[in-house]
Design a protein around this motif. Structure first.
Motif, PDB file in Angstrom:
ATOM      1  N   GLY A 157      16.858  29.489  14.546  1.00  0.00           N
ATOM      2  CA  GLY A 157      18.175  29.247  13.949  1.00  0.00           C
ATOM      3  C   GLY A 157      18.814  27.999  14.533  1.00  0.00           C
ATOM      4  N   ALA A 158      18.653  27.817  15.853  1.00  0.00           N
ATOM      5  CA  ALA A 158      19.262  26.663  16.505  1.00  0.00           C
ATOM      6  C   ALA A 158      18.620  25.362  16.033  1.00  0.00           C
ATOM      7  CB  ALA A 158      19.139  26.791  18.018  1.00  0.00           C
ATOM      8  N   GLU A 215      16.623  33.213  17.426  1.00  0.00           N
ATOM      9  CA  GLU A 215      17.758  32.412  17.895  1.00  0.00           C
ATOM     10  C   GLU A 215      17.373  30.944  18.000  1.00  0.00           C
ATOM     11  OE1 GLU A 215      19.340  33.753  21.644  1.00  0.00           O
ATOM     12  OE2 GLU A 215      21.028  34.700  20.621  1.00  0.00           O
ATOM     13  N   ILE A 237      21.762  24.447  20.113  1.00  0.00           N
ATOM     14  CA  ILE A 237      22.024  23.514  19.008  1.00  0.00           C
ATOM     15  C   ILE A 237      22.274  22.114  19.571  1.00  0.00           C
ATOM     16  CG2 ILE A 237      23.541  22.984  17.049  1.00  0.00           C
ATOM     17  CD1 ILE A 237      24.052  26.028  16.802  1.00  0.00           C
ATOM     18  N   ARG A 238      23.039  22.035  20.641  1.00  0.00           N
ATOM     19  CA  ARG A 238      23.294  20.733  21.258  1.00  0.00           C
ATOM     20  C   ARG A 238      21.997  20.083  21.728  1.00  0.00           C
ATOM     21  NH1 ARG A 238      28.468  19.210  22.603  1.00  0.00           N
ATOM     22  NH2 ARG A 238      30.010  20.810  22.127  1.00  0.00           N
ATOM     23  N   LEU A 291      17.187  24.871  13.081  1.00  0.00           N
ATOM     24  CA  LEU A 291      17.669  24.665  11.709  1.00  0.00           C
ATOM     25  C   LEU A 291      19.115  24.166  11.727  1.00  0.00           C
ATOM     26  CD1 LEU A 291      16.200  27.867  10.014  1.00  0.00           C
ATOM     27  CD2 LEU A 291      15.489  25.516   9.560  1.00  0.00           C
ATOM     28  N   ALA A 292      19.929  24.781  12.589  1.00  0.00           N
ATOM     29  CA  ALA A 292      21.337  24.387  12.671  1.00  0.00           C
ATOM     30  C   ALA A 292      21.458  22.970  13.214  1.00  0.00           C
ATOM     31  CB  ALA A 292      22.104  25.369  13.549  1.00  0.00           C
ATOM     32  N   LYS A 326      20.826  20.655  10.637  1.00  0.00           N
ATOM     33  CA  LYS A 326      21.695  20.907   9.487  1.00  0.00           C
ATOM     34  C   LYS A 326      20.891  21.258   8.239  1.00  0.00           C
ATOM     35  CE  LYS A 326      25.812  18.356   9.690  1.00  0.00           C
ATOM     36  NZ  LYS A 326      26.533  19.526   9.515  1.00  0.00           N
ATOM     37  N   ILE A 327      19.900  22.110   8.427  1.00  0.00           N
ATOM     38  CA  ILE A 327      19.134  22.574   7.278  1.00  0.00           C
ATOM     39  C   ILE A 327      19.722  23.906   6.836  1.00  0.00           C
ATOM     40  CG2 ILE A 327      16.870  23.344   6.459  1.00  0.00           C
ATOM     41  CD1 ILE A 327      15.664  21.302   8.415  1.00  0.00           C
ATOM     42  N   ASP A 328      20.222  23.894   5.632  1.00  0.00           N
ATOM     43  CA  ASP A 328      20.937  25.031   5.082  1.00  0.00           C
ATOM     44  C   ASP A 328      19.927  25.901   4.338  1.00  0.00           C
ATOM     45  OD1 ASP A 328      23.140  26.411   4.618  1.00  0.00           O
ATOM     46  OD2 ASP A 328      24.128  24.946   3.331  1.00  0.00           O
ATOM     47  N   ILE A 329      19.772  27.153   4.721  1.00  0.00           N
ATOM     48  CA  ILE A 329      18.723  27.980   4.110  1.00  0.00           C
ATOM     49  C   ILE A 329      19.085  28.355   2.670  1.00  0.00           C
ATOM     50  CG2 ILE A 329      17.355  30.101   4.366  1.00  0.00           C
ATOM     51  CD1 ILE A 329      18.220  29.965   7.408  1.00  0.00           C
ATOM     52  N   ARG A 387      20.079  18.691  18.744  1.00  0.00           N
ATOM     53  CA  ARG A 387      20.683  17.464  18.189  1.00  0.00           C
ATOM     54  C   ARG A 387      20.428  16.267  19.089  1.00  0.00           C
ATOM     55  NH1 ARG A 387      26.019  19.541  15.011  1.00  0.00           N
ATOM     56  NH2 ARG A 387      24.801  20.785  13.537  1.00  0.00           N
ATOM     57  N   ARG A 389      23.709  29.970  22.105  1.00  0.00           N
ATOM     58  CA  ARG A 389      23.315  29.315  20.856  1.00  0.00           C
ATOM     59  C   ARG A 389      23.898  27.910  20.751  1.00  0.00           C
ATOM     60  NH1 ARG A 389      23.975  34.594  16.894  1.00  0.00           N
ATOM     61  NH2 ARG A 389      22.482  35.872  18.049  1.00  0.00           N
ATOM     62  N   GLU A 390      25.120  27.753  21.237  1.00  0.00           N
ATOM     63  CA  GLU A 390      25.720  26.422  21.171  1.00  0.00           C
ATOM     64  C   GLU A 390      24.895  25.430  21.991  1.00  0.00           C
ATOM     65  OE1 GLU A 390      29.861  26.110  22.392  1.00  0.00           O
ATOM     66  OE2 GLU A 390      29.612  23.939  22.530  1.00  0.00           O
TER      67      GLU A 390
END
Lengths: 464, 88
Positions: free
Chosen positions: A364-365, A361, A14-15, A367-368, A371-374, A18, A10-11
């Protein structure tokens, strides 16, 4: 999140998101393995260099490439990214890939005597072994591996729990024996046998079995905006994310999707068709009908029990119906199914209705990454909320409940003689044969490859 | 005594990287702590900058940010903050 392998997967996602948004992905990709495992830092395997090599293959799979097809070891991730950017559609190829560098080559499964053995007087291990493979050497019991048939009786009868079974988690998890070792002792998937249930993916403690992601393809589509992009959210989403489902839909809309729809609306159509099909088939004298919405199960039948295929309902899955609904309204729409499933990726490859598949997953990544906060989103106004029975498709028994409710609309006293296979394993083929033999009085069989249903899919965020 | 506040970040990054497990911390907390610790789920604390993703999951205990939060590290911090508490 259950373990370090998931964390790393997941990390990295997300990277990737971004860097994609910053427009620096191409420059950054080849740096990521070094950044995450700098010299003099800690390693998770033998050394940072091994870790870096595995990270490179992970990123390769994230870009949608299979490790098995690697031709040039020196090829940069940047160059893979360039190729991925040119991709117009997803190739009709297996969606799983094994990272050989990450595979630990676990030793073959066997039974072993541990130091818990007290060399007792009763010695049930030696008495219960059907092939006399257990004997006493000195004061300790000993298993002759050349005789052992791995029945496990010795382990069951030992009062000191002194006998353990070592296993190869991926092979153990595979319901169809599709995993074998290659000449280097690393796991290899036989894609002729594989049903894409994703159990090996979830089971491997080294996370060496990976999915070929479509995350970059979807990010590119959302950026290009050449045609309408519609997100289709699987019914299993309701318990996956923080906040409400209406807030999740608003969050997904913010990623640039033109519309968001519930796949449960497709499930309503699956229910209606399946109920009708059931009535027709029973009237025509067929004894048994099984559900067809679980792709891994359908693959299992087609690849391993073709004679059984006649019992599988021919009703299309909720995903297909949902995509049809989207295309009816906008024929050029790009459809993205978002769910917890690996097999759905395969199903999507063989239908024109669905263009891409993302996992929870990956969603979620993204969104993360943005930085969209559900939890802080406004609630999305569902113009036509799906009914509860359709939303319940993701739970084991959900399909049967929905079909039964539909049949009871016309005949309130209708009784369905239903049974469930809740999670497929090595015994499933035998069970299916038993059902086909007609010895068990059942006319409706629901099969879900994942234990508990789609909510526990291999790519779900919350396991129940 | 003023309650210790434990705020669990439910921003998407933290949720993906571990806080969904931490949300159950109240259920596994020693019974005698339940009156002294106030647990709440809160929106993104904005700690998950690009350089710092792997600091997630984050929690805030009595206003103090903790990175790499785990049940164990949270319990240890609560133990330090509870007056006159030894091992348990």
């Amino acid at each position: 999140m259950a373990n370090g392998a998931e964390y790393m997967r997941r990390e990295l996602m997300i990277r990737l998101v971004r860097a994609f948004d910053d427009g620096t992905l191409e420059q950054e990709l080849d740096q990521i393995p070094i950044k995450l495992r700098p010299k003099d830092g800690n390693s998770s395997r033998c050394c940072i260099y091994h870790d870096r090599a595995v990270l490179k293959y992970r990123l390769m799979a994230l870009l949608g490439f299979s490790c098995e097809e690697e031709k040039d070891e020196a090829r940069s991730l940047a160059s893979y990214k360039q190729e991925a950017d040119q991709r117009k559609s997803i190739e009709k190829k297996p969606v799983l890939t094994v990272c050989s560098a990450g595979c630990s080559g676990c030793p073959d499964s066997k039974f072993m005597v541990t130091e818990n053995c007290r060399g007792c007087f009763a010695r049930p291990c030696t008495f219960n072994c059907p092939v006399s493979a257990v004997s006493m050497i000195g004061q300790t019991s000993h298993i002759d591996q050349s005789k052992c048939i791995k029945c496990g009786k010795c382990m069951q009868v030992c009062p000191f729990h002194a006998i353990v079974k070592t296993s190869v988690p991926c092979e153990e998890a595979c319901p169809v024996g599709a995993i074998r070792k290659n000449e280097h002792g690393r796991a290899e998937i036989d894609f002729e046998k594989c049903v894409f249930c994703g159990k090996c993916f979830a089971a491997c403690p080294f996370s060496a079995i990976m999915e070929k992601s479509q995350i970059l393809d979807v990010l590119n589509q959302l950026k290009k905006r050449e045609s309408k992009v519609v997100a289709m959210i699987a019914p299993s989403a309701y318990s996956q994310f923080p906040g409400t489902i209406e807030q999740l839909f608003t969050a997904i809309k913010q990623l640039g999707f033109d519309d968001v729809m519930e796949v449960a609306l497709g499930a309503e159509l699956t229910t209606a068709h399946e109920a009708r099909e059931f009535q027709e088939k029973m009237a025509a004298g067929q004894k048994l009908m099984t559900t067809s919405c679980c792709t891994a199960y359908v693959n299992l039948v087609h690849r391993h029990l073709p004679d059984f295929a006649k019992y599988v309902s021919s009703t299309p899955s909720p995903m297909k119906y949902a995509a049809e609904l989207v295309r009816k309204e906008s024929p050029d729409a790009i459809t993205v199914f978002i769910g917890p499933c690996i097999a759905k990726r395969m199903e999507a490859l063989y239908t024109d209705l669905v263009d891409y598949v993302l996992t929870f997953e990956e969603l979620g990544a993204i969104l993360a990454g943005r930085k969209i906060d559900i939890m802080t989103q406004e609630a999305w106004k569902l113009t036509h909320p799906a009914d509860e029975l359709a939303r319940n498709y993701a739970h084991s028994c959900g399909v049967s409940d929905a079909v039964l409710a539909d049949l009871m609309k016309d005949q309130p006293d209708f009784k369905l003689n239903s049974k469930f296979i809740n999670g497929i394993d090595k015994k499933t083929l035998m069970q299916l044969k038993l059902f086909a033999s007609g010895k068990i009085p059942v006319n409706f069989l629901e099969v879900m490859a994942c234990n508990g249903g789609c909510i526990n899919g291999p790519c779900s965020l919350t396991k129940n | 005594m003023k309650k210790i506040t434990l705020e669990i970040c439910c921003g998407t990054t933290c949720y993906m990287l571990g806080t969904q497990k931490l949300l159950q911390i109240e259920n596994i907390m020693p019974e005698e702590w339940k009156n002294c610790v106030a647990v709440s789920a809160i929106p993104c604390l904005n700690n998950c900058t690009s350089e710092n993703i792997c600091g997630a999951p984050f929690v805030r205990i009595n206003g103090e940010i903790m990175s790499h939060a785990s049940v164990e590290s949270i319990f240890n911090r609560i133990r330090e903050l509870l007056p006159g508490e030894g091992e348990e």
